[in-house]
Motif scaffolding. Structure first.
Motif, PDB file in Angstrom:
ATOM      1  N   ARG A  64       0.891  -1.162   0.000  1.00 59.29           N
ATOM      2  CA  ARG A  64       0.000   0.000   0.000  1.00 59.29           C
ATOM      3  C   ARG A  64       0.921   1.201   0.000  1.00 59.29           C
ATOM      4  NH1 ARG A  64      -2.998   1.499   3.950  1.00 59.29           N
ATOM      5  NH2 ARG A  64      -1.526   0.718   5.469  1.00 59.29           N
ATOM      6  N   VAL A  65       0.660   2.144  -0.882  1.00 58.13           N
ATOM      7  CA  VAL A  65       1.554   3.281  -1.025  1.00 58.13           C
ATOM      8  C   VAL A  65       0.778   4.582  -1.158  1.00 58.13           C
ATOM      9  CG1 VAL A  65       3.332   1.864  -2.137  1.00 58.13           C
ATOM     10  CG2 VAL A  65       1.688   3.120  -3.544  1.00 58.13           C
ATOM     11  N   LEU A  66       1.489   5.640  -0.921  1.00 56.37           N
ATOM     12  CA  LEU A  66       0.986   6.976  -1.168  1.00 56.37           C
ATOM     13  C   LEU A  66       1.956   7.624  -2.147  1.00 56.37           C
ATOM     14  CD1 LEU A  66      -1.235   8.926  -0.160  1.00 56.37           C
ATOM     15  CD2 LEU A  66       0.423   9.778   1.504  1.00 56.37           C
ATOM     16  N   LEU A  67       1.423   8.199  -3.213  1.00 57.69           N
ATOM     17  CA  LEU A  67       2.241   8.995  -4.119  1.00 57.69           C
ATOM     18  C   LEU A  67       2.020  10.455  -3.768  1.00 57.69           C
ATOM     19  CD1 LEU A  67       1.739   7.289  -7.610  1.00 57.69           C
ATOM     20  CD2 LEU A  67       3.452   6.828  -5.856  1.00 57.69           C
ATOM     21  N   VAL A  68       3.122  11.195  -3.644  1.00 64.61           N
ATOM     22  CA  VAL A  68       3.044  12.608  -3.254  1.00 64.61           C
ATOM     23  C   VAL A  68       3.883  13.457  -4.204  1.00 64.61           C
ATOM     24  CG1 VAL A  68       2.668  12.025  -0.817  1.00 64.61           C
ATOM     25  CG2 VAL A  68       4.975  12.503  -1.622  1.00 64.61           C
ATOM     26  N   GLN A  69       3.517  14.725  -4.308  1.00 69.10           N
ATOM     27  CA  GLN A  69       4.309  15.647  -5.112  1.00 69.10           C
ATOM     28  C   GLN A  69       5.682  15.764  -4.465  1.00 69.10           C
ATOM     29  OE1 GLN A  69       1.773  19.087  -4.800  1.00 69.10           O
ATOM     30  NE2 GLN A  69       1.040  18.822  -6.896  1.00 69.10           N
ATOM     31  N   MET A  78      -3.379   7.235  -3.657  1.00 71.76           N
ATOM     32  CA  MET A  78      -3.131   6.134  -2.736  1.00 71.76           C
ATOM     33  C   MET A  78      -3.333   4.862  -3.544  1.00 71.76           C
ATOM     34  SD  MET A  78      -4.903   5.414   0.911  1.00 71.76           S
ATOM     35  CE  MET A  78      -4.091   4.365   2.094  1.00 71.76           C
ATOM     36  N   GLY A  79      -2.413   3.912  -3.410  1.00 74.35           N
ATOM     37  CA  GLY A  79      -2.506   2.700  -4.193  1.00 74.35           C
ATOM     38  C   GLY A  79      -2.322   1.451  -3.369  1.00 74.35           C
ATOM     39  N   ALA A  80      -2.973   0.376  -3.824  1.00 74.44           N
ATOM     40  CA  ALA A  80      -2.773  -0.958  -3.271  1.00 74.44           C
ATOM     41  C   ALA A  80      -2.375  -1.828  -4.453  1.00 74.44           C
ATOM     42  CB  ALA A  80      -4.046  -1.475  -2.613  1.00 74.44           C
ATOM     43  N   ILE A  81      -1.231  -2.509  -4.332  1.00 71.55           N
ATOM     44  CA  ILE A  81      -0.640  -3.206  -5.471  1.00 71.55           C
ATOM     45  C   ILE A  81      -0.257  -4.630  -5.093  1.00 71.55           C
ATOM     46  CG2 ILE A  81       1.279  -3.166  -7.120  1.00 71.55           C
ATOM     47  CD1 ILE A  81       1.528  -0.135  -6.477  1.00 71.55           C
ATOM     48  N   ARG A  82      -0.492  -5.555  -6.029  1.00 72.06           N
ATOM     49  CA  ARG A  82       0.016  -6.913  -5.931  1.00 72.06           C
ATOM     50  C   ARG A  82       0.800  -7.175  -7.203  1.00 72.06           C
ATOM     51  NH1 ARG A  82      -0.324 -11.451  -8.364  1.00 72.06           N
ATOM     52  NH2 ARG A  82      -2.011 -10.700  -9.672  1.00 72.06           N
ATOM     53  N   MET A  83       2.046  -7.633  -7.060  1.00 69.70           N
ATOM     54  CA  MET A  83       2.905  -7.904  -8.213  1.00 69.70           C
ATOM     55  C   MET A  83       3.476  -9.309  -8.112  1.00 69.70           C
ATOM     56  SD  MET A  83       4.978  -4.332  -8.187  1.00 69.70           S
ATOM     57  CE  MET A  83       4.741  -4.026  -6.454  1.00 69.70           C
ATOM     58  N   VAL A 160      -5.057  -1.017  -7.388  1.00 68.04           N
ATOM     59  CA  VAL A 160      -6.204  -0.141  -7.119  1.00 68.04           C
ATOM     60  C   VAL A 160      -5.610   1.217  -6.795  1.00 68.04           C
ATOM     61  CG1 VAL A 160      -8.160   0.357  -5.613  1.00 68.04           C
ATOM     62  CG2 VAL A 160      -7.683  -2.006  -6.298  1.00 68.04           C
ATOM     63  N   GLU A 161      -6.065   2.225  -7.533  1.00 65.73           N
ATOM     64  CA  GLU A 161      -5.545   3.583  -7.374  1.00 65.73           C
ATOM     65  C   GLU A 161      -6.696   4.510  -7.023  1.00 65.73           C
ATOM     66  OE1 GLU A 161      -2.301   3.584 -10.908  1.00 65.73           O
ATOM     67  OE2 GLU A 161      -4.343   2.983 -11.439  1.00 65.73           O
ATOM     68  N   VAL A 162      -6.529   5.304  -5.977  1.00 72.04           N
ATOM     69  CA  VAL A 162      -7.557   6.241  -5.535  1.00 72.04           C
ATOM     70  C   VAL A 162      -6.950   7.634  -5.496  1.00 72.04           C
ATOM     71  CG1 VAL A 162      -9.126   6.888  -3.662  1.00 72.04           C
ATOM     72  CG2 VAL A 162      -8.719   4.461  -4.170  1.00 72.04           C
ATOM     73  N   LEU A 163      -7.690   8.577  -6.043  1.00 71.50           N
ATOM     74  CA  LEU A 163      -7.227   9.968  -6.053  1.00 71.50           C
ATOM     75  C   LEU A 163      -7.813  10.729  -4.877  1.00 71.50           C
ATOM     76  CD1 LEU A 163      -7.689  10.773  -9.848  1.00 71.50           C
ATOM     77  CD2 LEU A 163      -5.648   9.950  -8.684  1.00 71.50           C
ATOM     78  N   PRO A 164      -7.068  11.684  -4.333  1.00 74.23           N
ATOM     79  CA  PRO A 164      -7.622  12.565  -3.298  1.00 74.23           C
ATOM     80  C   PRO A 164      -8.582  13.566  -3.951  1.00 74.23           C
ATOM     81  CG  PRO A 164      -5.467  13.336  -3.925  1.00 74.23           C
ATOM     82  CD  PRO A 164      -5.705  12.058  -4.693  1.00 74.23           C
TER      83      PRO A 164
END
Length: 168
Positions: A64-69, A78-83, A160-164
């Motif tokens: 689970r990650v957060l992408l920030v400027q 905010m993302g939840a990823i399975r690879m 799964v990607e969610v935008l603020p």
């Protein structure tokens, strides 16, 4: 699984049609392009990764990650990823496991050939954790998408990607 493992309830969500997603969310979500690059173009600069939780199970890596400027620290996704880790060579796998660079940037920079296939668009009410990481004072409808990463006909990941809240 990544939410359950972290002890966090999933946000309430429903699948919606692309036309039901308002602008500017629709422009940011309804495409088959690299989401990291799309966010960098929209927000005008690099985005960086902040891992929230990670674990491995079998041959899969979950995070689970957060992408920030990069310049302001403002959350942009905010993302939840399975690879499936065996889909990547050792140097690429190491970069993924380091949790320092967004997956989209790694794959783009390494010229890793893949397809990102959108499986569903989501409308959701944020859970308390999401409200916190998105700096929200009150719950408001957010939008996102669920995609699969495919390479040579094989599914190698789910995202799964969610935008603020997006104003511009």
């Amino acid at each position: 699984m990544v939410y359950r493992r972290a002890g966090i309830d999933l946000p309430a969500f429903e699948v919606v049609a692309p036309d039901d997603i308002p602008l500017p969310y629709r422009a940011l979500l309804v495409h088959d392009s690299d989401m990291t690059l799309t966010l960098e173009r929209h927000f005008g600069g690099r985005v960086v990764l902040r891992p929230l939780s990670t674990f491995s199970l079998g041959g899969s890596y979950f995070r689970r990650v957060l992408l920030v400027q990069e310049y302001a620290g403002q959350p942009v996704e905010m993302g939840a990823i399975r690879m499936e880790l065996d889909a990547f060579d050792a140097p690429l796998r190491r970069q993924i496991l380091d949790n320092e660079i967004p997956l989209g940037s790694i794959l783009r920079d390494r010229r890793f050939e893949y397809a990102s296939r959108v499986k569903a668009f989501l409308q959701l009410m944020p859970n308390p954790e999401m409200m916190g990481v998105f700096w929200m004072r009150e719950p408001r409808v957010l939008y996102g998408r669920r995609t699969e990463i495919v390479r040579r006909g094989r599914k190698i990941g789910d995202i799964v990607e969610v935008l603020p809240l997006v104003i511009r």
